[in-house]
Design a protein around this motif. Structure first.
Motif, short mmCIF file in Angstrom:
data_model
loop_
_atom_site.label_atom_id
_atom_site.label_comp_id
_atom_site.label_asym_id
_atom_site.label_seq_id
_atom_site.Cartn_x
_atom_site.Cartn_y
_atom_site.Cartn_z
N PRO A 107 1.23 5.64 -0.40
CA PRO A 107 0.48 6.90 -0.35
C PRO A 107 -0.04 7.21 -1.75
O PRO A 107 0.68 7.03 -2.74
N THR A 108 -1.28 7.67 -1.82
CA THR A 108 -1.93 7.85 -3.12
C THR A 108 -2.63 9.19 -3.19
O THR A 108 -3.25 9.63 -2.22
N THR A 127 -7.94 3.06 -1.53
CA THR A 127 -6.52 3.44 -1.62
C THR A 127 -6.10 4.40 -0.52
O THR A 127 -4.93 4.78 -0.44
N ARG A 128 -7.07 4.82 0.29
CA ARG A 128 -6.83 5.82 1.35
C ARG A 128 -6.17 7.06 0.75
O ARG A 128 -5.20 7.60 1.27
N ALA A 129 -6.71 7.48 -0.38
CA ALA A 129 -6.10 8.55 -1.18
C ALA A 129 -6.51 9.94 -0.71
O ALA A 129 -7.56 10.15 -0.13
N THR A 130 -5.66 10.85 -1.04
CA THR A 130 -5.93 12.28 -0.96
C THR A 130 -6.46 12.70 -2.32
O THR A 130 -5.96 12.21 -3.35
N SER A 156 0.85 -1.18 0.00
CA SER A 156 0.00 0.00 0.00
C SER A 156 0.89 1.24 0.00
O SER A 156 1.78 1.36 0.85
N VAL A 174 -11.17 6.11 -3.75
CA VAL A 174 -10.54 6.94 -2.72
C VAL A 174 -10.45 6.17 -1.41
O VAL A 174 -9.40 6.12 -0.76
N LYS A 175 -11.55 5.55 -1.02
CA LYS A 175 -11.59 4.80 0.25
C LYS A 175 -10.62 3.63 0.24
O LYS A 175 -9.86 3.43 1.19
#
Length: 163
Positions: free
Chosen positions: A118-119, A153-156, A116, A150-151
């Motif tokens: 940061p995305t 990948t826990r993305a910004t 995983s 988004v959820k």
């Protein structure tokens, strides 16, 4: 559909609503993203801006991250660096991106990667009911709600693309 890639296995395991689209990849194609967009626009009538590409980038500390932008746009390195909380990013080497993600170049999915990372996703994704991204191999696209991407990948989300 049985899971044939880690991305599909993840979506199936979590029971995330998605649709799989496949096409015969042309090995002569110069741009995997543009090829996917052209085919999906013709077949599904989606807008090319709904088709997103997954880019593996290297941050200033040499750690990796992921940037997801429309295939019709370019990644703004400066904006992506800010979104990924680093002073500078560069595109990761192809072999490094493949090794890190577990996918082949041109088929790197933001989902089901080996590690995983940061995305950051271009915020234009939020303007669509669904978007399309690589399913984990060339010629395989996943259509899903941007909020689910988004959820997962826990993305910004941020304006990281230039048109």
């Amino acid at each position: 559909m049985a899971a044939s890639t880690p991305a599909l296995a993840l979506l199936n395991a979590l029971e995330i609503h998605h649709t799989v689209h496949s096409y015969e990849h042309d090995s002569r194609s110069q741009s995997y993203g543009e090829e996917a967009a052209q085919i999906l626009v013709e077949r599904l009538g989606v807008r090319a801006e709904q088709v997103f590409k997954t880019l593996v980038v290297e941050r200033a500390d040499r750690s990796l991250a992921v940037a997801i932008v429309p295939v019709t746009a370019m990644l703004s390195l400066k904006a992506a660096a800010a979104a990924l909380s680093t002073r500078k990013i560069t595109m990761a080497d192809r072999a490094v991106a493949e090794r890190s993600s577990g996918y082949v170049f041109g088929g790197i999915s933001p989902l089901g990667q080996r590690r995983s990372l940061p995305t950051a996703i271009d915020d234009s994704a939020l303007g669509f009911e669904t978007i399309l991204c690589s399913g984990g191999r060339r010629g395989l696209e996943i259509e899903l709600a941007p909020a689910d991407l988004v959820k997962l990948t826990r993305a910004t989300t941020a304006p990281i693309a230039t048109r």
